[in-house]
Design a protein around this motif. Sequence first.
Motif, PDB file in Angstrom:
ATOM      1  N   ASP A 293      51.150  37.410  47.616  1.00 44.36           N
ATOM      2  CA  ASP A 293      50.088  38.414  47.596  1.00 44.36           C
ATOM      3  C   ASP A 293      49.047  38.094  46.535  1.00 44.36           C
ATOM      4  N   ARG A 294      49.500  37.639  45.367  1.00 44.84           N
ATOM      5  CA  ARG A 294      48.559  37.320  44.289  1.00 44.84           C
ATOM      6  C   ARG A 294      47.671  36.137  44.679  1.00 44.84           C
ATOM      7  N   LEU A 295      48.255  35.146  45.348  1.00 47.09           N
ATOM      8  CA  LEU A 295      47.463  33.990  45.756  1.00 47.09           C
ATOM      9  C   LEU A 295      46.523  34.328  46.904  1.00 47.09           C
ATOM     10  N   ARG A 296      46.972  35.192  47.834  1.00 49.75           N
ATOM     11  CA  ARG A 296      46.074  35.624  48.907  1.00 49.75           C
ATOM     12  C   ARG A 296      44.858  36.351  48.338  1.00 49.75           C
ATOM     13  N   ALA A 297      45.074  37.091  47.265  1.00 45.69           N
ATOM     14  CA  ALA A 297      43.980  37.861  46.660  1.00 45.69           C
ATOM     15  C   ALA A 297      42.907  36.966  46.064  1.00 45.69           C
ATOM     16  N   LEU A 298      43.176  35.668  45.966  1.00 44.41           N
ATOM     17  CA  LEU A 298      42.180  34.730  45.463  1.00 44.41           C
ATOM     18  C   LEU A 298      41.309  34.164  46.574  1.00 44.41           C
ATOM     19  N   THR A 299      41.577  34.547  47.825  1.00 40.55           N
ATOM     20  CA  THR A 299      40.812  34.028  48.956  1.00 40.55           C
ATOM     21  C   THR A 299      39.854  35.083  49.488  1.00 40.55           C
ATOM     22  N   LEU A 300      38.773  34.642  50.098  1.00 45.35           N
ATOM     23  CA  LEU A 300      37.815  35.574  50.678  1.00 45.35           C
ATOM     24  C   LEU A 300      38.449  36.379  51.794  1.00 45.35           C
ATOM     25  N   ALA A 301      39.318  35.758  52.590  1.00 49.16           N
ATOM     26  CA  ALA A 301      39.932  36.445  53.725  1.00 49.16           C
ATOM     27  C   ALA A 301      40.975  37.455  53.297  1.00 49.16           C
ATOM     28  N   GLY A 302      41.610  37.256  52.142  1.00 48.85           N
ATOM     29  CA  GLY A 302      42.728  38.098  51.770  1.00 48.85           C
ATOM     30  C   GLY A 302      42.481  39.076  50.648  1.00 48.85           C
ATOM     31  N   ALA A 303      41.391  38.914  49.901  1.00 50.81           N
ATOM     32  CA  ALA A 303      41.144  39.771  48.747  1.00 50.81           C
ATOM     33  C   ALA A 303      40.758  41.179  49.171  1.00 50.81           C
ATOM     34  N   LEU A 304      41.162  42.156  48.383  1.00 50.19           N
ATOM     35  CA  LEU A 304      40.833  43.554  48.621  1.00 50.19           C
ATOM     36  C   LEU A 304      40.391  44.201  47.312  1.00 50.19           C
ATOM     37  N   GLY A 305      39.564  45.231  47.415  1.00 49.81           N
ATOM     38  CA  GLY A 305      39.215  46.035  46.252  1.00 49.81           C
ATOM     39  C   GLY A 305      38.586  45.249  45.116  1.00 49.81           C
ATOM     40  N   ARG A 306      39.135  45.434  43.900  1.00 48.48           N
ATOM     41  CA  ARG A 306      38.570  44.802  42.713  1.00 48.48           C
ATOM     42  C   ARG A 306      38.637  43.284  42.793  1.00 48.48           C
ATOM     43  N   ALA A 307      39.678  42.753  43.440  1.00 50.33           N
ATOM     44  CA  ALA A 307      39.779  41.300  43.582  1.00 50.33           C
ATOM     45  C   ALA A 307      38.624  40.763  44.432  1.00 50.33           C
ATOM     46  N   LEU A 308      38.267  41.489  45.499  1.00 50.26           N
ATOM     47  CA  LEU A 308      37.142  41.068  46.332  1.00 50.26           C
ATOM     48  C   LEU A 308      35.831  41.197  45.553  1.00 50.26           C
ATOM     49  N   ASP A 309      35.692  42.240  44.743  1.00 51.31           N
ATOM     50  CA  ASP A 309      34.505  42.378  43.888  1.00 51.31           C
ATOM     51  C   ASP A 309      34.355  41.172  42.970  1.00 51.31           C
TER      52      ASP A 309
END
Length: 356
Positions: A81-97
């Motif tokens: 989950d942490r590594l997915r949050a580093l991708t454009l396709a997988g990031a959500l919320g503050r990580a996407l910001d």
Amino acid sequence: MSRFTPVDLSLYPIADIVEALDFESYLARDRATFAQRWEARRLANPELPAVDTLLLESDPSSVILEVGSYRELLLRARINDRLRALTLAGALGRALDHIGVTYYRTPRREIEPATDASPAVMEDDETYRQRLALAPESWSTAGPVGAYLFWALSASGDVLDVAAYSEDEGVCLAPRIRVVILPRDGLTAPEKAALVGTVREALSRPRLRPMGDLVTVELASDLPFNVTAHLKIRQGASAAIVKAEAEKRILQYCSGRLRWVGDDIPGPVWLIGRRLRQATIAAAALGTDANVVEVDVSAPASDVNAPHVDYTEAALAGVGDPGFVPLAPAVTAHLFTAPRLGAVTVTHELVAESWS
């Protein structure tokens, strides 16, 4: 006759970055390791009892091994989950910001300003993700089609969809660029007119618009339609659940929303100029549900927003020639039309169908 095609992240699913999670394989490995080490201990101390109950859930050793395997599963899932949050396709919320601001220099838009009673309403994750995927197009001037889309979408949170057309589509003569916008639902006529002005102003800034481009901005024409589908469902299946899932798939396709990451997560809207095929609506209702034997779509009676019969490759063959004459407005009207879904009605009947 082609339109700019944005990156569809659903075509590039994010695999498990560490590995596919498999609790049973972890448990089997730990049981084998435990048995091997225990037998080594027994060779040194023959008085120790044999372990032959590891496969029994009541065995204390088996319970301890299950706890360890489950903790490993959680740890691997957390890393994924942490590594997915580093991708454009997988990031959500503050990580996407963070991705948007640091990698794309594109902050999230404000849809509605804050008031004393409520905080500001910000752009949702999937719409923001769509703009970020377009952001590299904006690093040029607004010459590329994708750049026009990006800057028009970024002009206001009230812009739901954008299309940009040039001489290549046969609608005008170079260097004219026709930008078509679809406002969000609920805007009044004066608000829509103001939105057109906002987008026109955003695209007319000297640092964005190429010197030779004459840019016009207009509203898309709504094309309302309803869907009526009849399902034949196998006996024994829950008709209510099958119908609800079919309706959800119809809504997803007909509303122009594409799933980028995860089920039930709405994606970007691409409706202007889109053709919604009756056969594809039926296929969406069918999905991969083995409980649905057959689907009949009685409305719409034909494809929605189908191109004019005269809108062909041959009609566009002269594009770029000095003597090219733009096609008649009626021939290119579908490019400026946005299908808008109304009511969805799903009926059913139960049929005796073999499962073999």
